[in-house]
Design a protein around this motif. Structure first.
Motif, PDB file in Angstrom:
ATOM      1  N   GLY A   1     133.599  70.190  20.031  1.00 19.37           N
ATOM      2  CA  GLY A   1     133.631  68.879  19.411  1.00 19.37           C
ATOM      3  C   GLY A   1     134.376  69.102  18.015  1.00 19.37           C
ATOM      4  N   ILE A   2     134.892  68.022  17.695  1.00 17.44           N
ATOM      5  CA  ILE A   2     135.615  67.865  16.752  1.00 17.44           C
ATOM      6  C   ILE A   2     135.146  66.290  15.689  1.00 17.44           C
ATOM      7  N   GLU A   3     135.841  66.320  14.647  1.00 19.94           N
ATOM      8  CA  GLU A   3     135.316  64.947  13.773  1.00 19.94           C
ATOM      9  C   GLU A   3     136.214  63.825  14.246  1.00 19.94           C
ATOM     10  N   GLY A   4     136.058  62.661  14.058  1.00 18.12           N
ATOM     11  CA  GLY A   4     136.890  61.444  14.322  1.00 18.12           C
ATOM     12  C   GLY A   4     138.162  61.552  13.718  1.00 18.12           C
TER      13      GLY A   4
ATOM     14  N   VAL B   1     137.107  60.194  21.762  1.00 12.18           N
ATOM     15  CA  VAL B   1     136.357  59.598  20.479  1.00 12.18           C
ATOM     16  C   VAL B   1     135.327  58.574  21.244  1.00 12.18           C
ATOM     17  N   HIS B   2     133.871  58.708  20.513  1.00  9.05           N
ATOM     18  CA  HIS B   2     133.080  57.724  20.865  1.00  9.05           C
ATOM     19  C   HIS B   2     132.612  56.597  19.836  1.00  9.05           C
ATOM     20  N   ASP B   3     132.118  55.673  20.060  1.00 11.40           N
ATOM     21  CA  ASP B   3     131.893  54.687  18.979  1.00 11.40           C
ATOM     22  C   ASP B   3     131.171  55.182  17.817  1.00 11.40           C
ATOM     23  N   ALA B   4     130.302  56.097  17.681  1.00 11.23           N
ATOM     24  CA  ALA B   4     130.028  56.622  16.308  1.00 11.23           C
ATOM     25  C   ALA B   4     130.696  57.064  15.639  1.00 11.23           C
ATOM     26  N   ARG B   5     131.816  57.606  16.256  1.00 10.37           N
ATOM     27  CA  ARG B   5     133.183  58.467  15.213  1.00 10.37           C
ATOM     28  C   ARG B   5     134.379  57.612  15.281  1.00 10.37           C
ATOM     29  N   ALA B   6     134.411  56.601  15.982  1.00 15.59           N
ATOM     30  CA  ALA B   6     135.618  55.897  16.074  1.00 15.59           C
ATOM     31  C   ALA B   6     136.009  55.029  14.791  1.00 15.59           C
ATOM     32  N   PRO B   7     135.141  54.486  14.027  1.00 11.41           N
ATOM     33  CA  PRO B   7     135.648  53.861  12.762  1.00 11.41           C
ATOM     34  C   PRO B   7     136.362  54.909  11.838  1.00 11.41           C
ATOM     35  N   ASN B   8     136.055  56.138  11.539  1.00 14.15           N
ATOM     36  CA  ASN B   8     136.670  57.047  10.885  1.00 14.15           C
ATOM     37  C   ASN B   8     137.800  57.411  11.460  1.00 14.15           C
ATOM     38  N   ALA B   9     138.183  57.512  12.754  1.00 15.22           N
ATOM     39  CA  ALA B   9     139.374  57.755  13.330  1.00 15.22           C
ATOM     40  C   ALA B   9     140.401  56.600  13.285  1.00 15.22           C
ATOM     41  N   ILE B  10     139.696  55.468  13.266  1.00 14.37           N
ATOM     42  CA  ILE B  10     140.767  54.261  13.056  1.00 14.37           C
ATOM     43  C   ILE B  10     141.001  54.233  11.621  1.00 14.37           C
ATOM     44  N   ARG B  11     140.044  54.367  10.762  1.00 16.14           N
ATOM     45  CA  ARG B  11     140.604  54.351   9.303  1.00 16.14           C
ATOM     46  C   ARG B  11     141.966  55.495   8.946  1.00 16.14           C
TER      47      ARG B  11
END
Length: 427
Positions: free
Chosen positions: A135-138, A34-44
Motif C-alpha cells: 500500500g502507498i498513498e494517493g 488508486v481507489h475513490d477514497a484516495r483519488a482526490p489527493n492523487a488528482i490534486r
C-alpha cells in the motif's frame, strides 16, 4: 545468492543483482491502483506537478469505497475519476464492478514476480499470486504515474510454514485470526510474510487471497505465497502476462521462522473492538448476535458464498437476525448467481448488495447496528464505531462461522451445524 521472495522481486525490479533487508531501492512498478477514497489527493497532486503521465495506462482507478456514492461530494469525485481515466488512458472500474483487490487480479493486471502498489493497506492481497503487493498513498501514485517507479525500504522477512492441512470447517480466515491473536495487531510491522507449506498448497486461490489480505492487520509490508499449478492456471484463466515466479533460497536470512500445525486449528473469532483479541469460536458459543455480514476484500469471494450457502440451504436465519452479502466483484456475483448461491442465501433471509467496500468501511451506511447490537462479520477490521455506532459491537469470523451464527442467532462453531464442514475441493 541468499534471498527471500521479497528481496528477489525488489532486486529484479530495481535492476540489481541482489538487495538486502534495510536497503533503500527505487523499483520499477508493474501495475498501480488508486481507489475513490484516495483519488482526490492523487488528482490534486497530478495537477500540482503538471507532468506527463506515461505510466497512467498501467494504473487502475477503482470506484469501490463510496459505491454507490452516499454524498454529492463523492459523486463529484467519481465524475473526476472517470474524466481522468478517459483522458489519460487508465483502466476504470466503475460502481459495482468490484473491490480493487479483487478486480486487479481478475482483470489480468498482475502476475507472479510483479511489484504492484495501491492506495490501500490491503494491497498485500496480491501476494497470493507470488507478487509483491503493498500500500502507498494517493500522492505517491501520482509520482508512480509520472515515473513508473516507487522507492521502498527492503523489508525483513518472516517465513511461516503451515504444516498439515486445514480441517473441514476451518478456513484461511481462521489462520489469519490465529496469527493476529499470536502476534497482535501491527505485530509484524513492515515485515514481509512468506506463507509456505502443505496447508498453503492445499488451499484454493480464494483462501490464499484471504491469507495474504489479512496480513495488513499484522502491519506487514507484503505477504507472499509460493506459486504452483493452481496459481498459474488461475492467472492464465484471467488473461495475466506470463508468470515470473520467485522462490526463496534455502539459505535466505529471516527475522524469524515459524512452524504452525494447521491441522490442529479450530474456527476462530476476534472479539469486539480488537482484531487481535482472538479466541476459538467454541469459547464464546452462546454470544448473541443481531447482524451478519459476509463479504469485503477479505472474504467476499465465491468460496465464501459457498460456505454460507452450504449451511443456510433450505433454512432461515434465526429470528431477529439480519444478514448482508457483499460480493467482492461483479464477476463473483454472476458466478454465485449461476450456481444458485444467491437464490439460496436470499431465500434464507439475506440481502445481497452490489460489489463494493462501502458496507465494510461504514461509508454508505447500509449496515448501521443499533445500540448494544452485535455484528458478526467476515470483514478485516472490527474497530469500535466502524459501522457508524460506537455503542455496537463487531466480531470477526470466517464465512462459515458467520453463516452458522446467523442460523442459530448466537456465535456458533460451524463444524457443529449441517453443512458447516463443506470443503472447497467438493466443487
Amino acid at each position: 545468492m541468499s534471498a527471500t521472495m521479497a528481496e528477489k522481486i525488489l532486486a529484479r525490479r530495481s535492476g540489481q543483482t541482489e538487495v538486502h533487508a534495510g536497503d533503500i531501492v527505487v523499483a520499477q512498478v508493474d501495475y498501480a491502483m488508486v481507489h475513490d477514497a484516495r483519488a482526490p489527493n492523487a488528482i490534486r497532486m497530478v495537477e500540482k506537478m503538471d507532468a506527463k503521465l506515461p505510466f497512467a495506462s498501467k494504473t487502475a482507478w477503482v470506484l469501490d469505497h463510496y459505491s454507490p456514492p452516499p454524498t454529492l461530494e463523492a459523486a463529484q469525485g467519481h465524475s473526476a475519476m472517470r474524466r481522468f481515466a478517459k483522458e489519460h488512458g487508465s483502466q476504470l472500474y466503475d460502481i459495482g464492478d468490484g473491490i480493487c483487490h479483487q478486480v486487479l487480479p481478475e482483470g489480468g493486471h498482475l502476475t507472479c514476480g510483479d511489484l504492484v502498489v495501491g492506495t490501500d493497506t490491503h494491497s498485500v492481497t496480491y501476494g497470493a499470486f507470488n507478487a509483491f503487493g503493498t500500500g502507498i498513498e494517493g500522492t505517491d501514485v501520482s509520482a508512480v504515474m509520472a515515473t513508473g517507479k516507487v522507492w521502498l525500504r527492503v523489508p525483513e522477512s518472516v517465513r511461516v510454514t503451515l504444516n498439515g492441512r486445514l480441517q473441514p470447517g476451518v478456513w484461511a480466515k481462521d489462520l489469519t485470526l490465529y496469527m493476529l491473536g499470536r502476534f497482535g495487531a501491527e505485530g509484524l510491522n513492515y515485515r514481509a510474510i512468506e506463507y509456505v507449506g502443505s496447508a498453503v498448497s492445499a488451499m484454493e486461490i480464494d483462501d490464499r487471497m484471504t491469507l495474504a489480505n489479512h496480513a495488513a492487520e499484522l502491519g506487514a509490508k507484503a505477504a507472499l505465497l509460493e506459486a504452483d499449478d493452481k496459481t498459474f492456471a488461475w492467472l492464465a484463466a484471467h488473461g495475466a502476462r506470463p508468470p515470473q515466479p520467485v522462490f526463496a533460497d534455502a539459505d535466505a536470512v529471516y527475522a524469524d521462522r515459524l512452524n504452525i500445525d494447521a491441522s490442529q486449528l479450530a474456527p476462530q473469532v476476534a472479539r469486539k473492538h480488537a482484531v487481535d483479541d482472538v479466541v476459538a469460536a467454541q469459547e464464546v458459543i452462546g454470544q448473541k448476535i443481531n447482524f451478519a455480514l459476509i463479504g469485503t476484500c477479505t472474504n467476499g469471494r465465491l468460496d465464501d458464498m459457498r460456505q454460507a450457502a452450504a449451511i443456510l440451504k433450505g433454512r432461515r436465519l434465526a429470528s431477529g437476525v439480519r444478514m448482508i452479502i457483499t460480493p467482492a466483484s461483479r464477476q463473483i456475483y454472476l458466478a454465485a448467481l449461476r450456481e444458485g448461491l444467491i437464490e439460496t442465501l436470499t431465500e434464507a433471509g439475506a440481502s445481497v448488495e452490489a460489489a463494493g467496500c462501502g458496507t465494510c468501511v461504514g461509508i454508505t451506511n447500509h449496515l448501521i447496528p443499533g445500540d448494544r447490537e452485535v455484528v458478526i462479520s467476515t470483514a478485516n477490521r472490527n474497530f469500535q464505531g466502524r459501522l457508524g455506532n460506537h455503542e455496537a459491537e463487531i466480531w470477526l469470523g470466517s464465512a462459515a462461522t458467520v453463516a452458522a451464527s446467523a442460523l442459530t442467532g448466537r456465535i456458533t462453531d460451524p463444524r457443529t451445524v449441517e453443512g458447516g464442514q463443506w470443503e472447497a475441493s467438493h466443487v
